[in-house]
Motif scaffolding. Structure first.
Motif: not given
Length: 317
Positions: A62-63, A73-76, A283-290
């Motif tokens: 997720t990060s 969200f996609k793994v980039t 915020v639902l910003d999962y990459p930043t939270a992870a």
């Protein structure tokens, strides 16, 4: 009789039926004996794989994702998220470490005398004192923290006593309180952390002190050592395993705590746990939270490893 004998003749000539061939055991007894500990560990290993390793791998993926909640969200492999999160929220990281370290030191200063009293001086009252130490665990962590809002309220006895002693002027000058109030200040957050995690310091200290043989103290007295010297040369070094365990059990959860800062602090006292909670749920910003979670985990792991090696207990690493 002749017909019967003639009919049974072929069976007698064939002889008895052969015994069934037994298959060899899958493991020899010696091998089975060596595998028993691993079979006993299997449930715990499965538990860690399902509820620790799998979520950890998922959060790692997720990060490094990009996107939004609407588009998905996609793994980039966007590792820039780590640097952006750290550069934006480093004040909360530093504040978390500072608050947790201060609360850990206070827990050690307050908990060591109590643990010493329970181990060597409590006598028949030992069990009662131990129950009093453990009693807060029977109350919700949230309720205990909410109680401190009443204790530290502006019209409460604590603020009144500090005002009468003119201590709030000193704490306000040091920047740990604001004016004539304690609530919604760094002091309130540190007090909440210290209170909530104090039992985690006392219990390992008591366990370590209780194992010390009293004959060591008697030998030190026979050698004309003063009580202070006995404590410095005998008691404290022998209790170092408890000190290390207590500080770790206090510092690690206190660093990631967000309840005390949320209820006892203000926007200026937010810790990194509050940021992670907000990024995940608001915020639902999962990459930043992870990414923030992994940075916090890596920072704690680094600090703990250095601390253990400096304290001379490398066997814990």
């Amino acid at each position: 009789m002749t017909a019967t004998a003639t009919a049974d003749a072929p069976q007698d000539a064939a002889g008895p039926e052969p015994e069934p061939v037994q298959k060899p055991p899958l493991f020899r007894p010696a091998v089975r004996k060596r595998l028993v500990p691993y079979w006993l560990l299997l449930p715990g290993i499965l538990w860690l794989l399902i509820f620790f390793a799998a979520p950890l791998i998922y959060q790692a993926s997720t990060s490094v994702q990009t996107g939004s909640l609407e588009e998905g969200f996609k793994v980039t492999w966007h590792f820039q998220t780590y640097w952006d999160a750290l550069s934006e929220y480093y004040p909360q990281f530093l504040r978390s470490v500072l608050y947790a370290a201060t609360a850990t030191v206070l827990c050690l200063v307050l908990g060591y005398p109590l643990a010493y009293l329970i181990a060597f001086r409590a006598g028949r009252w030992r069990n009662l004192v131990m129950i009093l130490v453990i009693a807060p665990f029977f109350t919700s962590f949230l309720i205990r923290t909410l109680a401190w809002k009443t204790i530290l309220s502006d019209s409460g006895p604590v603020v009144g006593a500090l005002n009468s002693l003119h201590l709030l002027d000193v704490t306000s000058y040091l920047g740990i309180t604001e004016g004539q109030r304690v609530l919604a200040t760094p002091l309130a957050v540190v007090c909440g952390l210290t209170y909530n995690f104090l039992p985690f310091m006392i219990l390992p200290l008591y366990t370590s002190l209780e194992r010390i043989d009293p004959r060591f103290h008697e030998a030190a007295g026979d050698l004309y050592a003063r009580p202070v010297t006995t404590f410095r040369k005998v008691t404290f070094p022998l209790s170092m395993p408890g000190v290390v365990a207590g500080t770790l059990l206090t510092f690690i959860p206190a660093t990631g705590d967000y309840i005390n800062a949320e209820l006892l602090g203000s926007a200026d006292q937010k810790m990194v746990g509050n940021v992670i909670q907000s990024q995940f749920l608001r915020v639902l910003d999962y990459p930043t939270a992870a990414a923030l979670s992994f940075i916090l985990m890596a920072a704690i792991l680094t600090m703990v490893t250095v601390y253990i090696r400096k304290s001379g207990t490398e066997d814990l690493v």
